[in-house]
Write a protein that holds these residues in place. Sequence first.
Motif, PDB file in Angstrom:
ATOM      1  N   VAL A   1      24.494   8.675   0.482  1.00 32.36           N
ATOM      2  CA  VAL A   1      24.001   7.402   1.013  1.00 32.36           C
ATOM      3  C   VAL A   1      22.677   7.063   0.332  1.00 32.36           C
ATOM      4  CG1 VAL A   1      23.355   6.118   3.082  1.00 32.36           C
ATOM      5  CG2 VAL A   1      25.083   7.922   3.230  1.00 32.36           C
ATOM      6  N   LEU A   2      22.572   5.821  -0.115  1.00 30.23           N
ATOM      7  CA  LEU A   2      21.319   5.307  -0.659  1.00 30.23           C
ATOM      8  C   LEU A   2      20.731   4.323   0.343  1.00 30.23           C
ATOM      9  CD1 LEU A   2      22.344   4.503  -4.364  1.00 30.23           C
ATOM     10  CD2 LEU A   2      21.686   6.686  -3.362  1.00 30.23           C
ATOM     11  N   VAL A   3      19.472   4.530   0.700  1.00 30.39           N
ATOM     12  CA  VAL A   3      18.767   3.602   1.578  1.00 30.39           C
ATOM     13  C   VAL A   3      17.808   2.823   0.693  1.00 30.39           C
ATOM     14  CG1 VAL A   3      17.313   3.350   3.607  1.00 30.39           C
ATOM     15  CG2 VAL A   3      18.978   5.206   3.499  1.00 30.39           C
ATOM     16  N   LYS A   4      18.044   1.511   0.573  1.00 31.77           N
ATOM     17  CA  LYS A   4      17.370   0.719  -0.452  1.00 31.77           C
ATOM     18  C   LYS A   4      16.814  -0.563   0.144  1.00 31.77           C
ATOM     19  CE  LYS A   4      18.375  -1.664  -4.834  1.00 31.77           C
ATOM     20  NZ  LYS A   4      17.219  -1.062  -5.540  1.00 31.77           N
ATOM     21  N   GLU A   5      15.579  -0.851  -0.161  1.00 30.41           N
ATOM     22  CA  GLU A   5      14.983  -2.116   0.270  1.00 30.41           C
ATOM     23  C   GLU A   5      15.335  -3.209  -0.728  1.00 30.41           C
ATOM     24  OE1 GLU A   5      10.744  -3.973   1.886  1.00 30.41           O
ATOM     25  OE2 GLU A   5      10.802  -1.976   0.958  1.00 30.41           O
TER      26      GLU A   5
ATOM     27  N   VAL B   1      29.802   5.590  -3.310  1.00 32.01           N
ATOM     28  CA  VAL B   1      28.380   5.754  -3.017  1.00 32.01           C
ATOM     29  C   VAL B   1      27.986   4.661  -2.028  1.00 32.01           C
ATOM     30  CG1 VAL B   1      26.030   5.786  -3.928  1.00 32.01           C
ATOM     31  CG2 VAL B   1      27.903   6.748  -5.281  1.00 32.01           C
ATOM     32  N   ARG B   2      27.646   5.057  -0.807  1.00 28.96           N
ATOM     33  CA  ARG B   2      27.339   4.067   0.225  1.00 28.96           C
ATOM     34  C   ARG B   2      25.868   3.661   0.112  1.00 28.96           C
ATOM     35  NH1 ARG B   2      27.004   4.320   6.222  1.00 28.96           N
ATOM     36  NH2 ARG B   2      26.921   6.574   6.021  1.00 28.96           N
TER      37      ARG B   2
ATOM     38  N   VAL C   1      17.565   8.867  -1.384  1.00 32.50           N
ATOM     39  CA  VAL C   1      18.924   9.315  -1.678  1.00 32.50           C
ATOM     40  C   VAL C   1      19.232  10.400  -0.651  1.00 32.50           C
ATOM     41  CG1 VAL C   1      20.480  10.329  -3.371  1.00 32.50           C
ATOM     42  CG2 VAL C   1      18.656   8.787  -4.122  1.00 32.50           C
ATOM     43  N   VAL C   2      20.148  10.113   0.259  1.00 35.44           N
ATOM     44  CA  VAL C   2      20.422  10.988   1.392  1.00 35.44           C
ATOM     45  C   VAL C   2      21.718  11.753   1.135  1.00 35.44           C
ATOM     46  CG1 VAL C   2      20.883  11.109   3.871  1.00 35.44           C
ATOM     47  CG2 VAL C   2      19.253   9.417   2.968  1.00 35.44           C
ATOM     48  N   GLN C   3      21.599  13.074   1.112  1.00 36.70           N
ATOM     49  CA  GLN C   3      22.755  13.960   0.993  1.00 36.70           C
ATOM     50  C   GLN C   3      22.844  14.722   2.313  1.00 36.70           C
ATOM     51  OE1 GLN C   3      22.697  16.393  -2.509  1.00 36.70           O
ATOM     52  NE2 GLN C   3      24.524  17.537  -1.946  1.00 36.70           N
ATOM     53  N   ARG C   4      23.724  14.273   3.190  1.00 39.26           N
ATOM     54  CA  ARG C   4      23.744  14.800   4.556  1.00 39.26           C
ATOM     55  C   ARG C   4      24.186  16.259   4.600  1.00 39.26           C
ATOM     56  NH1 ARG C   4      25.416  10.613   8.952  1.00 39.26           N
ATOM     57  NH2 ARG C   4      27.508  11.435   8.682  1.00 39.26           N
ATOM     58  N   THR C   5      25.156  16.636   3.773  1.00 40.11           N
ATOM     59  CA  THR C   5      25.619  18.024   3.728  1.00 40.11           C
ATOM     60  C   THR C   5      25.635  18.485   2.275  1.00 40.11           C
ATOM     61  OG1 THR C   5      27.960  17.470   3.488  1.00 40.11           O
ATOM     62  CG2 THR C   5      27.093  17.578   5.726  1.00 40.11           C
ATOM     63  N   GLU C   6      25.877  19.758   2.081  1.00 36.29           N
ATOM     64  CA  GLU C   6      25.911  20.316   0.727  1.00 36.29           C
ATOM     65  C   GLU C   6      27.044  19.715  -0.092  1.00 36.29           C
ATOM     66  OE1 GLU C   6      25.838  24.756  -1.387  1.00 36.29           O
ATOM     67  OE2 GLU C   6      26.174  24.532   0.772  1.00 36.29           O
TER      68      GLU C   6
END
Length: 630
Positions: A410-414, A435-436, A396-401
């Motif tokens: 962004v969710l990176v999911k296999e 939610v990308r 689960v990627v939170q690029r900024t606060e």
Amino acid sequence: MRRTILPAVLLLAALLPAISAAEEGEEERPRIFLEKKVFSDTAGGKRSFYEPYTVEKGETLWKILERKSPLSPERYIESLKEFRRANPTVSDPSRLVPGQKILVPTGGGGKPEEDGRTEAYAVKKGDSLLKILSSRGVPRKERKRYLDAIRRINPSVRDVNRILAGKTLRLPTEAYFEEKAPVVAASGPAPAPEPSPAETVAPAVEPSPSSAPSPVARLTRDVTPAPGPDDLAPGKPEAELLVPKAPAPDASLLETGKREPATEAVTPPASSPYRGLLSDLLNALGEKWVERGTMYLPAPSGGEVVLRMEDFPVVRFSGGSEALVDFRGGLPRRVRDAVTANWRQMQVVSLADARTAGEMIDRILRVSGYHSIREGVSRPVIIGEAVSVAIPARWVVQRTEDSVLSGDLVLVKEVPEKPGEEILAVLRYAGRVGVRVLPYAADPATAEGFLVGIGEDGKAERIPVALTVPREGGLPAVDFGLSVLGIPSKDGERLRIGEKGESFQLVVQPERYFEAGTGKYVVDTGKISPAIRAILKGAGYTVFPVGKDDSGRDLFRRLLKAAGVAVEERREHLLAGGDKAGYEVRVTGAFLTLPGAAGGSARKAVLVRGRTHSATRVLLRDLGVEIVEW
């Protein structure tokens, strides 16, 4: 380009006390001035200054520049660019020869000239460069030229598709693209103006005769040919990507600044594992994956470390961090240690012992500088309440606060190579609500993978109409309920009670009449008299009273009962997915089965409290369930 000589008048000796010639009987001594030549260059709306310098024994470019001012890596890169432009005949700045005459950036100026060639613009929220150019009337065919100019003028603009609100940019005007004739510098010193007696005079050191500018060291606007914008995008960390003098084809790493350049060959395998997947994934995250050209890492001790980026690609993150990717662990330790010690924004990421695509992605993300990167399998992201969708993801990627509020989560999911329709519907749903999800598939047999498409082709999709039970009662609520249940309603139907030939026959025209199950119903809003209601009941009709105080919800419940539709209340019912499916769709509400229209198959529906998002209605429709807002 414009080239001038600025007479920087510097006094060698302080003024002698002024003694009256009449009192001393002597002439006043002449005041002595020395001149130091400084070259000025204007290009890209920025004014730069240079001074001639003769290289001494044991000096490197780093040492020369550091004498001018404390040299940070970021400042060195800017100075190196200026040096290359001012000294086009110097093929290798890391190998200067004693006695060589060069032009050295002085660090003066640096502010954009207010000459009408550029103008300041404060970026506002929602701005894009294309929108800004469009608002200024720049024709579509000219926009690429303007975008290239903006990148040259503003080194902080690494990606023309990403600009930050609150920053001030210099934008080119039409005058920026007009060529200016060069002004040739005078060969001798310009006459120095005589200062007035009131001026404060500072001492100066007389330059050596050898410091005169070399005739070949001429300022030029020609820059060393460079690759495309992806290869030369300026930014941090301080690594300049250039094309000239690439290493030999079998050399992945070259160290210069020595008597004999040290070359170290790295034997690559047939392919770098998961290279295509990594580049696609990071580009989809909005970062730059650079794998063409040559990267020069200046070393403070002199010389440069030259890397062929085909073997050592670089990921340039939007926050300023960079990852130097070493797929096979071929980067020597001394070079790896030097990079991490001298270039704080750059981290060397070794993937030599990474077994899976997931391990490789994890190592690169850990040096991204993002606000938060957390595991999302045991604590998955859950969207919604009455209809809740859980999407476990590896990251689960939170690029900024502010990523959650700005919709940049962004969710990176296999996922499987060929995911089913249900999981694709869930992934599309996540994107619609902000939610990308970046789904990827990996094949260990081939050590490669790819991003999985989820079927969004940009076309407008039909969104189911929101079925909301009216709050108020009355005939509109009855009509709504009959429509949802698929029961035909007869308006103005004449009912005849009693057969022909009988002594009594009654004709009744109710406001609504419908048949549900085995019953026949007459809707009465209070206009039918008690006697007529009794006659209707005796004739086999059921009176369906609609009172003034009846709510739409009460009427809908009674219609469900009249139609014989069973309702089952469920809480967090698992509608689709599960632990092994990689997603869960749970619904809290009243489930029912509705008859199909015109004898068609039955329909599944759920009564849900409150309003629902249009994306939620699309998701449940894709899962074969209709939502009725209760």
